[in-house]
Design an enzyme around this catalytic site. Structure first.
Site, PDB file in Angstrom:
ATOM      1  N   ASP A 158       0.828  -1.208   0.000  1.00  6.56           N
ATOM      2  CA  ASP A 158       0.000   0.000   0.000  1.00  6.56           C
ATOM      3  C   ASP A 158       0.866   1.264   0.000  1.00  6.56           C
ATOM      4  O   ASP A 158       0.650   2.188   0.792  1.00  6.56           O
ATOM      5  CB  ASP A 158      -0.958  -0.015   1.213  1.00  6.56           C
ATOM      6  CG  ASP A 158      -1.991   1.114   1.133  1.00  6.56           C
ATOM      7  OD1 ASP A 158      -2.205   1.645   0.022  1.00  6.56           O
ATOM      8  OD2 ASP A 158      -2.556   1.467   2.182  1.00  6.56           O
ATOM      9  N   HIS A 201      -2.872   1.198  11.625  1.00  9.40           N
ATOM     10  CA  HIS A 201      -2.695  -0.233  11.355  1.00  9.40           C
ATOM     11  C   HIS A 201      -1.218  -0.548  11.169  1.00  9.40           C
ATOM     12  O   HIS A 201      -0.441   0.308  10.774  1.00  9.40           O
ATOM     13  CB  HIS A 201      -3.459  -0.641  10.091  1.00  9.40           C
ATOM     14  CG  HIS A 201      -3.337   0.380   8.985  1.00  9.40           C
ATOM     15  ND1 HIS A 201      -4.343   1.267   8.684  1.00  9.40           N
ATOM     16  CD2 HIS A 201      -2.322   0.689   8.147  1.00  9.40           C
ATOM     17  CE1 HIS A 201      -3.956   2.064   7.704  1.00  9.40           C
ATOM     18  NE2 HIS A 201      -2.728   1.738   7.354  1.00  9.40           N
ATOM     19  N   GLN A 269      -3.224  -5.167   6.282  1.00  4.73           N
ATOM     20  CA  GLN A 269      -3.085  -4.039   7.216  1.00  4.73           C
ATOM     21  C   GLN A 269      -4.021  -4.270   8.403  1.00  4.73           C
ATOM     22  O   GLN A 269      -5.236  -4.096   8.287  1.00  4.73           O
ATOM     23  CB  GLN A 269      -3.427  -2.716   6.511  1.00  4.73           C
ATOM     24  CG  GLN A 269      -2.357  -2.285   5.514  1.00  4.73           C
ATOM     25  CD  GLN A 269      -2.833  -1.211   4.553  1.00  4.73           C
ATOM     26  OE1 GLN A 269      -3.873  -1.352   3.905  1.00  4.73           O
ATOM     27  NE2 GLN A 269      -2.069  -0.136   4.432  1.00  4.73           N
ATOM     28  N   ASP A 301      -1.426   9.240   9.756  1.00  3.35           N
ATOM     29  CA  ASP A 301      -2.177   8.614   8.666  1.00  3.35           C
ATOM     30  C   ASP A 301      -3.528   8.102   9.170  1.00  3.35           C
ATOM     31  O   ASP A 301      -3.609   7.515  10.248  1.00  3.35           O
ATOM     32  CB  ASP A 301      -1.350   7.438   8.113  1.00  3.35           C
ATOM     33  CG  ASP A 301      -2.037   6.750   6.944  1.00  3.35           C
ATOM     34  OD1 ASP A 301      -2.402   7.448   5.986  1.00  3.35           O
ATOM     35  OD2 ASP A 301      -2.214   5.516   7.003  1.00  3.35           O
ATOM     36  N   GLU A 343      -4.040  13.623   8.697  1.00  2.00           N
ATOM     37  CA  GLU A 343      -4.510  13.081   7.422  1.00  2.00           C
ATOM     38  C   GLU A 343      -5.941  12.618   7.663  1.00  2.00           C
ATOM     39  O   GLU A 343      -6.202  11.472   8.007  1.00  2.00           O
ATOM     40  CB  GLU A 343      -3.622  11.931   6.946  1.00  2.00           C
ATOM     41  CG  GLU A 343      -3.785  11.645   5.457  1.00  2.00           C
ATOM     42  CD  GLU A 343      -4.718  10.494   5.134  1.00  2.00           C
ATOM     43  OE1 GLU A 343      -5.342  10.505   4.063  1.00  2.00           O
ATOM     44  OE2 GLU A 343      -4.845   9.573   5.950  1.00  2.00           O
ATOM     45  N   HIS A 410      -0.730  11.697  -3.526  1.00  2.00           N
ATOM     46  CA  HIS A 410      -0.557  10.299  -3.919  1.00  2.00           C
ATOM     47  C   HIS A 410      -1.889   9.537  -3.924  1.00  2.00           C
ATOM     48  O   HIS A 410      -1.963   8.433  -4.427  1.00  2.00           O
ATOM     49  CB  HIS A 410       0.396   9.621  -2.941  1.00  2.00           C
ATOM     50  CG  HIS A 410      -0.230   9.476  -1.584  1.00  2.00           C
ATOM     51  ND1 HIS A 410      -0.607  10.562  -0.824  1.00  2.00           N
ATOM     52  CD2 HIS A 410      -0.591   8.386  -0.877  1.00  2.00           C
ATOM     53  CE1 HIS A 410      -1.162  10.140   0.286  1.00  2.00           C
ATOM     54  NE2 HIS A 410      -1.157   8.824   0.286  1.00  2.00           N
ATOM     55  N   ASP A 411      -2.923  10.118  -3.319  1.00  2.00           N
ATOM     56  CA  ASP A 411      -4.208   9.428  -3.231  1.00  2.00           C
ATOM     57  C   ASP A 411      -5.150   9.892  -4.345  1.00  2.00           C
ATOM     58  O   ASP A 411      -4.835  10.785  -5.119  1.00  2.00           O
ATOM     59  CB  ASP A 411      -4.845   9.669  -1.860  1.00  2.00           C
ATOM     60  CG  ASP A 411      -4.314   8.686  -0.809  1.00  2.00           C
ATOM     61  OD1 ASP A 411      -3.877   7.579  -1.191  1.00  2.00           O
ATOM     62  OD2 ASP A 411      -4.339   9.023   0.384  1.00  2.00           O
ATOM     63  N   ARG A 535      -4.059   3.941  -8.144  1.00  2.00           N
ATOM     64  CA  ARG A 535      -3.431   5.180  -7.662  1.00  2.00           C
ATOM     65  C   ARG A 535      -1.971   5.266  -8.125  1.00  2.00           C
ATOM     66  O   ARG A 535      -1.386   6.341  -8.141  1.00  2.00           O
ATOM     67  CB  ARG A 535      -3.494   5.265  -6.130  1.00  2.00           C
ATOM     68  CG  ARG A 535      -4.879   5.560  -5.601  1.00  2.00           C
ATOM     69  CD  ARG A 535      -4.916   5.542  -4.088  1.00  2.00           C
ATOM     70  NE  ARG A 535      -4.563   4.232  -3.554  1.00  2.00           N
ATOM     71  CZ  ARG A 535      -4.431   3.964  -2.250  1.00  2.00           C
ATOM     72  NH1 ARG A 535      -4.597   4.924  -1.363  1.00  2.00           N
ATOM     73  NH2 ARG A 535      -4.141   2.757  -1.830  1.00  2.00           N
TER      74      ARG A 535
HETATM   75  C1  OTU Z   1      -4.357   6.987   3.755  1.00  2.00           C
HETATM   76  O1  OTU Z   1      -5.511   7.322   3.006  1.00  2.00           O
HETATM   77  C2  OTU Z   1      -3.174   7.063   2.820  1.00  2.00           C
HETATM   78  O2  OTU Z   1      -3.027   8.368   2.350  1.00  2.00           O
HETATM   79  C3  OTU Z   1      -3.367   6.057   1.732  1.00  2.00           C
HETATM   80  O3  OTU Z   1      -2.369   6.143   0.746  1.00  2.00           O
HETATM   81  C4  OTU Z   1      -3.380   4.689   2.364  1.00  2.00           C
HETATM   82  O4  OTU Z   1      -3.731   3.739   1.403  1.00  2.00           O
HETATM   83  C5  OTU Z   1      -4.381   4.590   3.511  1.00  2.00           C
HETATM   84  O5  OTU Z   1      -4.382   5.731   4.372  1.00  2.00           O
HETATM   85  C6  OTU Z   1      -4.080   3.410   4.372  1.00  2.00           C
HETATM   86  O6  OTU Z   1      -2.897   3.604   5.111  1.00  2.00           O
HETATM   87  O7  OTU Z   1      -8.751   6.131   2.480  1.00  2.00           O
HETATM   88  O8  OTU Z   1      -8.112   6.478  -0.049  1.00  2.00           O
HETATM   89  O9  OTU Z   1      -9.771   9.976   6.157  1.00  2.00           O
HETATM   90  O10 OTU Z   1      -9.385   8.676   3.737  1.00  2.00           O
HETATM   91  O11 OTU Z   1      -6.572   7.677   5.565  1.00  2.00           O
HETATM   92  C7  OTU Z   1      -7.230   6.926   0.923  1.00  2.00           C
HETATM   93  C8  OTU Z   1      -8.557   9.385   5.883  1.00  2.00           C
HETATM   94  C9  OTU Z   1      -7.703   6.642   2.313  1.00  2.00           C
HETATM   95  C10 OTU Z   1      -8.629   8.298   4.804  1.00  2.00           C
HETATM   96  C11 OTU Z   1      -7.245   8.016   4.396  1.00  2.00           C
HETATM   97  C12 OTU Z   1      -6.841   6.990   3.457  1.00  2.00           C
END
Ligand code: OTU
Length: 661
Positions: A158, A201, A269, A301, A343, A410-411, A535
């Site tokens: 991930d 996690h 996770q 995170d 985050e 990155h998301d 992503r």
């Molecule tokens: C975060 O994002 C990270 O930015 C992601 O890259 C990870 O995959 C994820 O945690 C797991 O560690 O749902 O679509 O409100 O929205 O934590 C991204 C916060 C996610 C979540 C966010 C999450």
């Protein structure tokens, strides 16, 4: 919350302060050298004790736990390098706002700018990164935001968010010593370092998870483990799904344990059980270990997910806030120079609670995910109604906190707009979201974007959007078609986004590659470890040959790089763009135009109007609709040029942005 509280009687008859003093001596503390620690602990003692007991009183081991927490803080303080202790003192002296004499916290410095990168994709290794610091300086970056780089799960990880060693740098990236050196080097250059704590996690091959699998009761208690489906089913009834396509459900059956483990994100996770005080203590040690490596901004995170309770959505629960407050209070005792980045990709009214809950500090900075999503909505619709309505009612942040503003990260891009505001802007919520998905995946007629749907939920039709800034802005399709006008418009869209995140609010952040207009990278599709997660298309590896073109006049790279560099440089000199400057969204004279006024909080210095045109054609903004700026004297600060005036109106070109002041 008095300093006397540290002298409260300890369990063995000696005072807690005496006991800690003995511990300090045993740890090699210098006589008098720990004064700062005791002062800070004394100041926060009551808050720490109350929060700790609100979360953990009555839990097994209760008696000695609080003492163990204090000893842990002291140990971490003694381990903290002198260099960082000196930085802490300096940052404490800077004070906080609204004290007019204070410089204010470091993370609210005027002109602060950020750059988010994956170490391996940007520079291969930490060593490689050292060589690239001048590149970031050339762009005007001050805060370097590393994506996760600690040891991760074998195979799928991930993007590093499945951590198997919270304090061990992934050997493929380098060593802990190199990380410490990088932090030092950045500090020497007046820069800062942000890094992740994936605290919701761990990976399922973290030593705790491995021990739990082999029957260790203590480690089993670090996770949510259930013998059968009864509890998981109760949880599932009210829990949404984060990755419905690739990781449906929130629990995973683990045959070795003959049990179900909570796995809100991927099955590898495992959610950490923060209701267990032993786990809390472990994670405090991790947090302070990160701080002691020299990280300035610790990204928490998935922070909304920290506390789980069957029958709730398991997001944003009050205990999640209590944990963050307690972590911050602990960090303030040991490493007060360190700030937290939330985050929390939730509604701004919820995000703001992670910055400050009733005057008690949690995080200091938060990602402005809603601004990001609104900017993309405005580009697709060419209308600023939803952006202006949402941004106009933007929640005011508490004193001494700020946003991190960005166009891409990155998301994925989530479409979590407020339904009532969508309606007020003249759209139907469900249809509008579908339009945006179709638009950014290139299905909608006339769309310029080449993105993909991320995590489509077949049951609801909901999805999010993947794609790089450049590809979603139309650069990929324009280059493929060779259409010069389409290319020009795509470039202008990127320029518009970066001009706005540099001026509307917060610390502007570049996602690595955006400054060179890097397009979607499709190599992930052929990599079995990445293929499930699109992503990766918007996390392209840095291409240093392409980066060279930033110095070749006439190239796309030169144009975008110098635009962002200019946004950053000009912004630094504008008091009206300070982190705590005020803003108002002014009534727009045209449905495609956003007009925003910014002025320094203390009334000194002049206002600057930010005008942005989301239309494909030029637009005129009548001067009568612009207030707060002396129109005769005003210039475009961003373009360093006089305004273009026609009759009694300011003219904006297609996608033009003007910083009028
Ligand atoms: C975060 O994002 C990270 O930015 C992601 O890259 C990870 O995959 C994820 O945690 C797991 O560690 O749902 O679509 O409100 O929205 O934590 C991204 C916060 C996610 C979540 C966010 C999450």
């Amino acid at each position: 919350m008095t300093s006397g509280a540290v002298s409260a009687p300890g369990s063995g008859g000696t005072s807690a302060r005496e006991q800690l003093g003995q511990t300090a001596a045993a740890l090699g503390g210098r006589p008098g050298g720990d004064a700062a620690f005791f002062l800070r602990l004394g100041y926060r003692y009551g808050a720490i004790r109350d929060l700790f007991s609100s979360l953990y009183s009555g839990k097994p081991g209760d008696g000695g736990l609080f003492e163990r927490l204090q000893t842990l803080l002291l140990e971490k303080y003694c381990e903290r390098p002198d260099r960082l202790k000196a930085i802490d003192l300096e940052r404490e002296r800077r004070g906080s706002r609204p004290d007019p004499r204070s410089r204010g916290p470091w993370y609210l410095e005027p002109g602060l700018t950020a750059y988010m990168l994956y170490l391996d994709r940007f520079a291969g290794t930490l060593r490689g990164f050292r060589e690239r610091i001048p590149y970031l300086e050339e762009l005007g970056v001050r805060l370097v935001h590393f994506m996760p780089f600690f040891r991760t799960h074998e195979g799928k990880n991930d993007g590093g968010f499945a951590v198997s060693d919270y304090l061990g740098v992934d050997p493929r990236c380098g060593t802990n010593e190199e990380l410490v050196e990088i932090a030092e080097k950045l500090h020497d250059r007046g820069m800062y370092l942000a890094a992740d704590l994936a605290l919701n996690h761990s990976a399922d091959d973290h030593p705790w998870a491995l021990a739990a699998k082999s029957g260790d009761e203590r480690c089993r208690g670090y996770y949510y483990v259930f013998p059968d489906r009864r509890e998981p089913d109760r949880f599932e009834a009210a829990m949404p799904q984060v990755f419905p396509e690739t990781a449906p459900g929130n629990f995973t059956r683990v045959p070795e344990m003959g049990a179900w483990v909570m796995t809100v994100f991927h099955d590898f996770q495992w959610d950490l059980n923060w209701s267990n005080p032993e786990l809390f203590l472990e994670m405090v040690a991790v947090l302070l270990g990160l701080a002691n490596m020299g990280i300035d901004l610790i990204r928490l995170d998935a922070v909304p997910y920290l506390w789980k309770e069957a029958g709730t959505s398991c997001q944003n629960l009050p205990q999640a806030h209590a944990i963050v407050r307690l972590l911050k209070a602990c960090a303030d005792v040991v490493a007060p120079g360190v700030a937290f980045l939330a985050e929390a990709i939730v509604q701004p009214s919820e995000i703001v609670k992670y910055l400050d809950s009733g005057g008690i500090e949690e995080c200091q900075v938060a990602y402005h995910a809603s601004l990001m999503a609104l900017l993309w909505e405005a580009l697709a619709t060419r209308k600023t109604g939803l952006l202006a309505a949402s941004f106009g009612e933007e929640v005011r942040l508490p004193e001494n906190t700020g946003w991190l503003s960005y166009a891409r990260c990155h998301d994925d891009i989530g479409l979590g707009y407020d339904d009532r505001k969508i309606e007020r802007a003249g759209f139907t919520p469900g249809m509008h979201r579908r339009f945006l998905l179709d638009f950014y995946t290139g299905i909608f007629p006339g769309s310029w974007a080449t993105g993909r749907r991320f995590m489509e939920n077949p049951a609801t039709g909901e999805a999010r959007i993947s794609g790089t800034c450049a590809s979603l802005c139309g650069l990929e399709s324009a280059l493929a078609s060779g259409d010069a006008l389409a290319l020009e418009l795509a470039i202008r869209r990127i320029e518009l986004l970066y001009a706005l995140i540099s001026s509307l609010v917060g610390i502007p952040m570049v996602f690595s590659g955006d400054e060179l207009a890097l397009r979607n990278d499709y190599s992930w599709e052929n990599d079995p470890e990445l293929a499930e997660d699109n992503r990766w298309m918007h996390r392209p590896a840095m291409d240093w040959a392409v980066a060279e073109r930033r110095h070749a006049e006439g190239t796309i790279e030169a144009r975008i790089f110098s635009h962002i560099r200019r946004c950053f440089a000009v912004r630094r000199g504008i008091p009206a763009f300070a982190q705590d400057a005020l803003f108002d969204v002014l009534p727009s004279p045209a449905e495609n135009v956003l007009v925003c006024s910014r002025r320094p909080k203390d009334g000194s210095g002049s206002a600057v109007l930010v005008l942005a045109n989301f239309a494909l054609e030029r637009r005129q903004v009548p001067c009568s609709s612009l207030r707060g700026v002396d129109l005769r004297a005003a210039r475009d600060l961003l373009g360093d040029a006089p305004l273009v005036i026609e009759g009694d109106a300011v003219v904006l070109g297609a996608y033009g942005v003007v910083w009028m002041g």
